[in-house]
Design a protein around this motif. Structure first.
Motif, short mmCIF file in Angstrom:
data_model
loop_
_atom_site.label_atom_id
_atom_site.label_comp_id
_atom_site.label_asym_id
_atom_site.label_seq_id
_atom_site.Cartn_x
_atom_site.Cartn_y
_atom_site.Cartn_z
N TRP A 57 -17.67 8.94 -11.35
CA TRP A 57 -17.07 7.78 -12.40
C TRP A 57 -18.05 6.46 -12.19
CZ3 TRP A 57 -14.86 10.16 -7.95
CH2 TRP A 57 -14.65 9.10 -6.97
N GLU A 58 -17.79 5.46 -12.98
CA GLU A 58 -18.39 4.15 -12.75
C GLU A 58 -17.24 3.50 -12.11
OE1 GLU A 58 -19.79 2.27 -16.42
OE2 GLU A 58 -21.15 4.06 -16.75
N SER A 59 -17.63 2.77 -11.00
CA SER A 59 -16.86 2.13 -9.98
C SER A 59 -16.33 0.78 -10.65
CB SER A 59 -17.39 1.56 -8.68
OG SER A 59 -17.66 2.95 -7.99
N LEU A 60 -15.11 0.17 -10.39
CA LEU A 60 -14.69 -1.18 -10.81
C LEU A 60 -15.76 -2.17 -10.26
CD1 LEU A 60 -10.83 -0.74 -10.89
CD2 LEU A 60 -12.47 -0.27 -12.88
N LYS A 61 -16.01 -3.15 -11.03
CA LYS A 61 -16.76 -4.20 -10.59
C LYS A 61 -15.66 -5.23 -9.60
CE LYS A 61 -20.08 -4.40 -14.21
NZ LYS A 61 -20.50 -5.61 -15.49
N GLY A 62 -16.23 -5.94 -8.99
CA GLY A 62 -15.62 -6.85 -7.90
C GLY A 62 -14.18 -7.41 -8.78
N PHE A 63 -14.36 -8.36 -9.79
CA PHE A 63 -13.32 -8.78 -10.52
C PHE A 63 -12.29 -7.91 -11.04
CE2 PHE A 63 -15.94 -8.52 -13.98
CZ PHE A 63 -15.02 -8.32 -15.01
N GLN A 64 -12.57 -6.59 -11.20
CA GLN A 64 -11.86 -5.67 -11.84
C GLN A 64 -10.78 -5.02 -10.76
OE1 GLN A 64 -14.70 -3.33 -13.58
NE2 GLN A 64 -14.08 -3.85 -15.42
N SER A 65 -11.13 -5.35 -9.56
CA SER A 65 -10.28 -4.63 -8.40
C SER A 65 -8.91 -5.47 -8.35
CB SER A 65 -10.86 -4.93 -6.94
OG SER A 65 -11.06 -6.14 -6.66
N ASN A 66 -8.69 -6.71 -8.76
CA ASN A 66 -7.48 -7.19 -8.80
C ASN A 66 -6.82 -7.71 -7.60
OD1 ASN A 66 -7.67 -7.43 -11.71
ND2 ASN A 66 -5.98 -6.33 -12.04
N GLY A 67 -7.69 -7.40 -6.41
CA GLY A 67 -6.80 -7.66 -5.14
C GLY A 67 -7.86 -6.73 -4.19
N PRO A 68 -7.64 -6.95 -2.89
CA PRO A 68 -8.28 -6.30 -1.71
C PRO A 68 -7.87 -4.92 -1.63
CG PRO A 68 -6.44 -7.76 -0.79
CD PRO A 68 -6.27 -7.99 -2.15
N GLY A 69 -8.72 -4.06 -0.68
CA GLY A 69 -8.56 -2.97 -0.35
C GLY A 69 -8.49 -1.77 -1.62
N LEU A 70 -9.56 -1.99 -2.30
CA LEU A 70 -9.92 -0.96 -3.61
C LEU A 70 -10.30 0.41 -3.05
CD1 LEU A 70 -10.23 -0.66 -6.70
CD2 LEU A 70 -12.67 -1.34 -6.39
N GLN A 71 -9.52 1.41 -3.68
CA GLN A 71 -9.86 2.82 -3.53
C GLN A 71 -9.53 3.40 -4.88
OE1 GLN A 71 -6.84 3.35 -0.20
NE2 GLN A 71 -8.50 3.91 1.08
N TYR A 72 -9.77 4.85 -4.72
CA TYR A 72 -9.53 5.78 -5.87
C TYR A 72 -8.88 7.00 -5.57
CZ TYR A 72 -13.25 2.60 -7.92
OH TYR A 72 -14.12 1.56 -8.12
N LYS A 73 -7.83 7.25 -6.49
CA LYS A 73 -7.32 8.66 -6.12
C LYS A 73 -7.89 9.40 -7.19
CE LYS A 73 -2.66 10.72 -6.68
NZ LYS A 73 -1.19 10.49 -7.18
N VAL A 74 -8.61 10.66 -6.61
CA VAL A 74 -9.32 11.55 -7.43
C VAL A 74 -8.33 12.77 -7.61
CG1 VAL A 74 -11.22 13.13 -7.84
CG2 VAL A 74 -11.20 10.74 -6.76
N SER A 75 -8.01 13.32 -8.66
CA SER A 75 -7.16 14.62 -9.10
C SER A 75 -7.69 15.41 -9.88
CB SER A 75 -5.96 13.91 -9.57
OG SER A 75 -5.23 12.79 -8.78
N TRP A 76 -7.73 16.79 -9.56
CA TRP A 76 -8.12 17.84 -10.50
C TRP A 76 -7.15 19.15 -10.33
CZ3 TRP A 76 -9.78 16.73 -5.74
CH2 TRP A 76 -9.79 17.30 -4.61
#
Length: 1283
Positions: A746-765
């Motif tokens: 996936w294309e990661s969110l840019k810094g200002f798109q994180s909206n806050g500290p501690g940006l992570q991703y939940k991957v489901s399949w």
């Protein structure tokens, strides 16, 4: 009748000129006349008390007049006052003040009288007053203590001077005090404060009075002003009161306007006609009031109204009675308004309607003196005779007074006198002298004889004929010495004698005669008229728009009369050009170098001659990128939006079209500016959407047609609050890299798109279409996760959700991915081939089951290769060609097949992993086609009636040859063709003797081969039978050919690669010819490009060609005018071969090439040893296999290619031949030839024309069969990767 024209009826453009001529039409000074006042001091004469007083009175008359003065109405005896003298021959008085006299002693009303025997003229009443500049009276000035926001008036009260002084306010440093809408000086000199501010506190408010007459300045004592602000006042009160006291000054309160001057609601103002009307309104109030003026019941005069002193003063120039009325000033601020009405009455001192004029009469004539004036109130008219009221003056029977007119009848010489008309009212008076002079004089012309007049064509010509006579003479005009009297509409005759030609033409040039006559005589005068061509600007300067620091030029090309010398000057904004070396003035242009903003303006070219002047102007607009915006301000701060406003910079004469807003995220990407939005150039505020957890700074860039401005200074920073993510990653994909995994990206969110500290991703399949639960994992801020242990190529549902310390983003959308692919399992079945024609076949197959594809079906590949040619047997390298058919296609076309050949093919399915197994090979054959052209046609052994023809079989027979077709026809001396003869020749023949031909005749031959399908392309040759047997010479070396009548170049062949092509040809003609090659793009109109061939080689390599382009080429010989070959066309190969199988990197191929190279090296060594031993080297077998001119020795006698021979055959070969003398090549002898592995038209060559070996081409080359061509063999196609 001559056409007369009075002054009143003359055209407007000539009225002033003619009026001046008439008013200056005086009685000649050699004739008797009453006095006339020519110069006098002003009525109100203010003198400098430190200098001598000069009271002017000048007059003329015959005899010269004498002068006398009155002072305050009584005779002024200047002889009794030593300080007063009168200038000789003048009435001007000089009062000596500098030697002890006092100016105050000579104040009064003075009047001068000029008198002779024919009358007396008087001057105006001249009031003499010395100027005064008194000192200020001393006074004690108390400091002004004023509360902030209150109004204040600082009074000046200057001393009364004569004339009144000019008032201004300055400080101790002699600097003018700044004035504004809030602080300004009134017409009376007082300084008005609409409201005071703390910065008004100072101790040096000084009023100055400047007396211009005496050049002195008086100053008032400084005035002190102390402004108390509310905060300081409260602090003072608090310090002096106890805690139990109630204290506190009121804060600064806003107040509605109150007029400081004038006071009250109405006032009146009287002004005299022709003067300047000044009306003033100054108001107090907080905020500072704004003043507006209106005229009740009417409009303010458009071109005579001006606003001064920050619109507090209304100024109307040259007022008239129509300007009377009520003028209202309105003072307004946010709290209200105040107004004042000024009633203006315009009065008028007397002014002339008709002033009396001098009257010259002959004895017995009649005349009138008219004196008419107006004013408000209407003036009284009174008459005087020789300075005495007419009522008490001596009686004259020829005179009668009728109000404002004196009527004279039957005058005599004693009727001569000077009459004065006085028009007066309460605002002033007018006094005019006019004499009546009775004379009897024959005509005289006062204009100089032979005076030259020069005018411009198509403009008026005025020829003077100033005259005098009593009675008044009649005037007539003639052109030329004996011309007739001038009459008609093309001339205008004025009362003062002037002849006007309204539109002078070139034929108006000549001599004009003026004749004046009365009852006492006649006289005449000649004048000359020259009409010149007008000066014209035939190329005017034009409007220019130039960028800053550029260069601009204005042209001004003129045409003028050859007898005139024009001068050209340039102006900028109606002023002289700047003294700057950047301005270069040429003969007919103005050039400005390194243009700056100051050069913006109107440039005028003015051309002056002694007779006319023309001008032309053009505007220069200097444009540049706009200046950056400034004063960025952030308002309306919200969590997700903010308002940004700015002030545009200077647009630099090019309107701003838009503003670009950029932002910087100081938290995530400091120093990096991103595009935010763009707004129209008319907008200076914008509402911006914000993202959480971003430290914003903004800047604005202005854009016009010239470019973008520098960015503005950044705005203040604004940090938005954190929030959970608003969006999830984009471009989510699931593609396996191995058969047992699933790679989720996936294309990661840019810094200002994180909206806050501690940006992570939940991957489901989870596997699609299977009732499984979602498997999830939380990963750090990465962009890939690999799931292992998956089945091969099964669909999965995938989603990736962003989260941070404040929560999750919205539920993400589900995308479908697939686990890794594997090679297909089965081959396509039921492969069928349908031959369409000799070069095209259609292949069909059944699709494979999708489950066996084990991946994304990309298409099918068809491998096909030529097994052998059915027209010859050869062992060849097999080169497979590939065609790819995208998608789920089950049919395809195979183009470019060779006729009469056997082919094999198979089909394979392709997925993302690669190719599946091949289908069983399918054999098919192509039918016969038409053959190619014979490889050569030679005509030898010419006799009187026969020619011998030799030919080679086609290189590409494309089937079984059935016969050859020979056609020939004679050509006469005029190049006309004779009857055509056709001969069919068996296919196994290679030569023919044509007999029974005409001697000394040129024949043209057409030759082609045939198969059962049809005839191939033909080749042509020409030859000539000889004249007689005696002309036959013994053949020399190389003889045996028919010698052409002229040199020729034929059989031009090309072999092209991607970026170069080998050009070869055959030449017949004189030895040692220097060749050149010309080429160009086919179908282009560009000139041929020419390349010189070094030496006498018959090949050349064209380099630097464009891939995939069709070229035309021809060969010529230097020194032979017009001698060149016919054009040939070839096409360079594509930039990348699309159907090649690259075998150059295969190990077995590399080994094979090394072995072949080693064998060739050993063979060359053996040949070298055998030859050095003097033995005969039997090379016939190898020679047959390698028919290559590059390995043949050169003949020593003529430099042509020779050929090896064995012990049994020593016959010489034809020039250029590469085949054995029996002209046959056995197929089995050429099995190892490199020639067999390529295609001629797409081969590649080294820069010297030699072959680059390669074993994989688009098509195979057929071996030569039967007689070999004398041409060089076609080179093979080069592989992309083989070097």
């Amino acid at each position: 009748m001559m056409k007369k024209k009075s002054l009143c009826a003359s055209r407007a453009s000539l009225v002033l000129f003619l009026c001046q001529m008439i008013s200056s039409l005086d009685v000649p000074l050699d004739l008797s006349q009453p006095p006339t006042i020519t110069q006098q001091s002003p009525k109100d004469y203010i003198v400098d008390p430190r200098e001598n007083i000069v009271i002017q009175c000048e007059a003329k008359g015959k005899p010269p007049p004498s002068f006398s003065w009155t002072r305050n109405g009584t005779h002024f005896d200047i002889d009794k006052d030593a300080q007063v003298t009168m200038k000789p021959n003048s009435g001007t008085l000089v009062i000596n003040i500098m030697n002890g006299g006092k100016a105050e002693a000579y104040e009064g009303v003075y009047q001068c009288t000029a008198r002779n025997e024919r009358g007396a003229a008087i001057s105006n009443n001249i009031v003499i007053r010395p100027s005064r500049s008194p000192l200020w009276t001393k006074e004690k000035l108390e400091p002004n203590h004023v509360r902030e926001g209150d109004s204040l008036v600082l009074h000046c009260r200057p001393p009364v001077g004569l004339p009144p002084p000019i008032i201004f306010w300055m400080d101790n440093a002699f600097q003018r005090l700044p004035q504004s809408e809030r602080v300004s000086q009134g017409l009376n000199g007082d300084l008005y404060f609409s409201n005071v501010q703390p910065e008004d506190t100072r101790e040096d408010y000084i009023c100055y009075a400047r007396f211009n007459h005496t050049q002195t300045i008086q100053q008032k004592q400084p005035i002190s002003v102390k402004v108390f602000s509310m905060d300081s006042l409260n602090d003072t009160i608090a310090a002096n009161l106890s805690d139990t006291d109630i204290y506190g000054a009121k804060p600064v309160t806003e107040r509605q306007p109150v007029l400081l001057t004038p006071t009250g609601s109405t006032s009146t103002k009287v002004e005299l006609r022709g003067n300047v009307l000044l009306l003033e309104c100054i108001a107090a109030g907080l905020p500072t009031p704004v003043i507006r003026w209106i005229k009740e019941g009417g409009e303010l005069p458009a071109n005579r109204t001006f606003f001064e002193n920050f619109k507090k003063t209304l100024k109307i120039t040259d007022v008239s009675e129509a300007d009377s009325g009520n003028y209202k000033c309105i003072a307004r601020n946010t709290l209200g308004s105040a107004h004042h009405v000024i009633s203006v009455t315009v009065k008028a001192a007397p002014y002339w309607i008709t002033a009396p004029r001098n009257l010259v009469l002959s004895p017995g004539e009649h005349g009138n003196l008219i004196c008419r004036a107006n004013g408000n109130p209407k003036p009284d008219i009174s008459w005087l005779a020789n300075g005495v009221p007419i009522a008490i003056a001596p009686e004259d029977p020829s005179r009668k007074v009728d109000g404002d007119t004196i009527i004279f009848s039957h005058v005599q010489e004693r009727s001569s006198a000077v009459y004065q008309c006085n028009a007066s009212n309460e605002y002033g008076y007018l006094l005019a002298n006019a004499f009546v002079n009775v004379l009897a004089e024959p005509p005289r012309i006062l204009t100089p004889a032979n005076k030259l007049y020069q005018v411009i064509a198509d403009s008026p010509a005025l020829l003077d004929c100033a005259y005098f006579g009593s009675p008044k003479p009649e005037i007539e005009w003639f052109k030329g010495v004996k011309g007739s009297i001038l009459r008609g509409n093309e001339y205008v005759f004025h009362d003062n004698g002037t002849l006007e030609i309204p539109v002078a033409q070139k034929d108006s040039t000549g001599t004009y005669t003026c004749v004046a006559r009365n009852e006492l005589g006649k006289t005449q005068n000649e004048v000359q008229l020259e009409v010149k061509d007008p000066t014209m600007i035939i190329k005017q300067p034009e409007y220019k728009v130039i960028q800053r620091y550029g260069q601009v030029s204005f042209e001004c090309i003129i045409k003028h009369d050859s007898t005139l010398s024009p001068t050209v000057i340039w102006l900028k904004d109606n002023d002289e050009l700047p003294d700057d070396e950047r301005f270069l003035v040429g003969k007919d242009n103005l050039t400005i170098m390194n243009v700056t903003d100051k050069d913006d303006g109107t440039y005028t070219c003015i051309v002056n001659t002694t007779l006319d002047s023309v001008s032309a102007s053009a505007v220069l607009t200097v444009v540049a990128r706009p200046n950056p915006p400034f004063d960025l301000e952030l308002t309306g701060q919200l969590e997700r939006s903010i308002e940004l406003s700015w002030i545009p910079g200077d647009e630099n004469n090019s309107p701003i079209t838009s503003f670009v807003i950029e932002y910087e995220d100081g938290l995530h990407e400091p120093g990096v500016w991103h595009y935010q939005t763009e707004v129209p150039g008319t907008q200076t505020t914008v509402q911006l959407k914000l993202s959480p957890y971003v430290n914003y700074s903004f800047r604005v860039i202005a854009v016009n047609e010239i470019g973008r401005s520098q960015p503005s200074e950044p705005s203040e920073q604004y940090l938005t609050k954190s929030a959970s993510p608003d969006e999830n990653p984009s471009n989510v994909q699931g593609i396996g890299s191995e058969p047992d995994n699933l790679v989720i990206t996936w294309e990661s969110l840019k810094g200002f798109q994180s909206n806050g500290p501690g940006l992570q991703y939940k991957v489901s399949w989870r596997q699609k279409d299977v009732d499984d639960e979602w498997t999830s994992v939380i990963v750090a801020n990465v962009s890939k996760y690999i799931v292992s242990g998956t089945p091969t190529f099964v669909p999965y549902e995938i989603k990736v959700q962003a989260l941070n310390d404040l929560g999750y983003a919205p539920e993400p959308s589900v995308v479908i991915g697939h686990s890794g692919e594997d090679l297909p399992m089965v081959a396509p079945g039921n492969v069928q081939v349908f031959v369409i024609n000799s070069t095209l076949a259609k292949v069909h197959w059944d699709p494979v089951p999708l489950k066996t594809v084990r991946g994304h079906l990309q298409g099918y590949k068809v491998y096909y290769w030529k097994v052998q040619s059915l027209s010859r047997r050869s062992r060849r390298h097999v080169e497979k060609k590939i065609l790819t058919f995208r998608g789920n296609k089950t049919v395809g076309m195979l183009p470019g097949l060779e006729p009469y050949s056997s082919y094999k093919l198979n089909v394979r399915v392709v997925n993302g992993k690669g190719e599946g197994p091949a289908s069983p090979d399918k054999l098919f054959r192509t039918p016969e086609g038409v053959p190619g052209s014979p490889s050569f046609l030679k005509i030898t052994n010419p006799t009187l009636d026969s020619l011998t023809l030799e030919w080679g079989s086609p290189t590409h027979p494309n089937g079984v040859l059935t016969s050859y077709i020979l056609k020939f026809q004679p050509i006469n001396n005029t190049h006309e063709l004779g009857p055509l003869v056709e001969i069919r020749i068996p296919a196994n023949e290679s030569s023919l003797i044509l007999k029974n031909l005409n001697y000394s005749t040129r024949y043209k031959f057409y030759f082609n081969a045939q198969t059962s399908v049809g005839s191939g392309n033909q080749i042509t040759e020409e030859a000539v039978t000889i004249m007689d047997e005696a002309g036959i010479l013994r053949p020399a070396v190389g003889a045996g050919k028919v010698q052409p009548l002229y040199p020729r170049i034929r059989n031009v062949t090309t072999a092209a690669a991607e970026t170069y092509a080998n050009i070869s040809w055959e030449y017949e003609g004189p030895d040692h010819a220097n060749f050149y090659v010309e080429y160009g793009v086919a179908g282009s109109k560009e000139d041929w490009k020419k390349e010189i061939v070094n030496g006498s080689r018959s090949f050349f390599v064209l380099k630097g060609l464009t891939p995939g382009t069709t070229y035309k080429v021809r060969v010529g010989a230097e020194g032979l005018s017009g001698f060149r070959s016919s054009e040939d066309v070839f096409e360079t190969g594509p930039a990348m071969a699309s159907r090649q199988v690259d075998i150059a990197t295969q190990g077995w191929f590399i080994g094979l090439m090394c072995a072949v190279a080693l064998l060739i090296l050993i063979l060359l060594i053996v040949c070298f040893i055998r030859r050095n031993k003097g033995g005969k080297y039997p090379v016939k077998e190898k020679e047959d296999a390698h028919a290559d001119p590059e390995i043949q020795p050169m003949k020593e006698d003529d430099g042509t290619f020779g050929e090896y021979s064995d012990a049994e055959d020593h016959k010489p070969l034809k020039k250029g031949s590469r085949t054995p003398s029996d002209r046959t090549v056995k197929k089995e002898d050429s099995d190892d030839s490199l020639v067999d592995y390529g295609e001629g038209v797409n081969g590649q060559f080294n820069e010297d024309g030699s072959f680059i070996g390669q074993y994989s081409g688009k098509k195979e080359k057929e071996p030569a069969e039967g007689n070999e061509s004398s041409e060089a063999p076609s080179p093979v196609n080069a592989m992309n990767s083989f070097v």
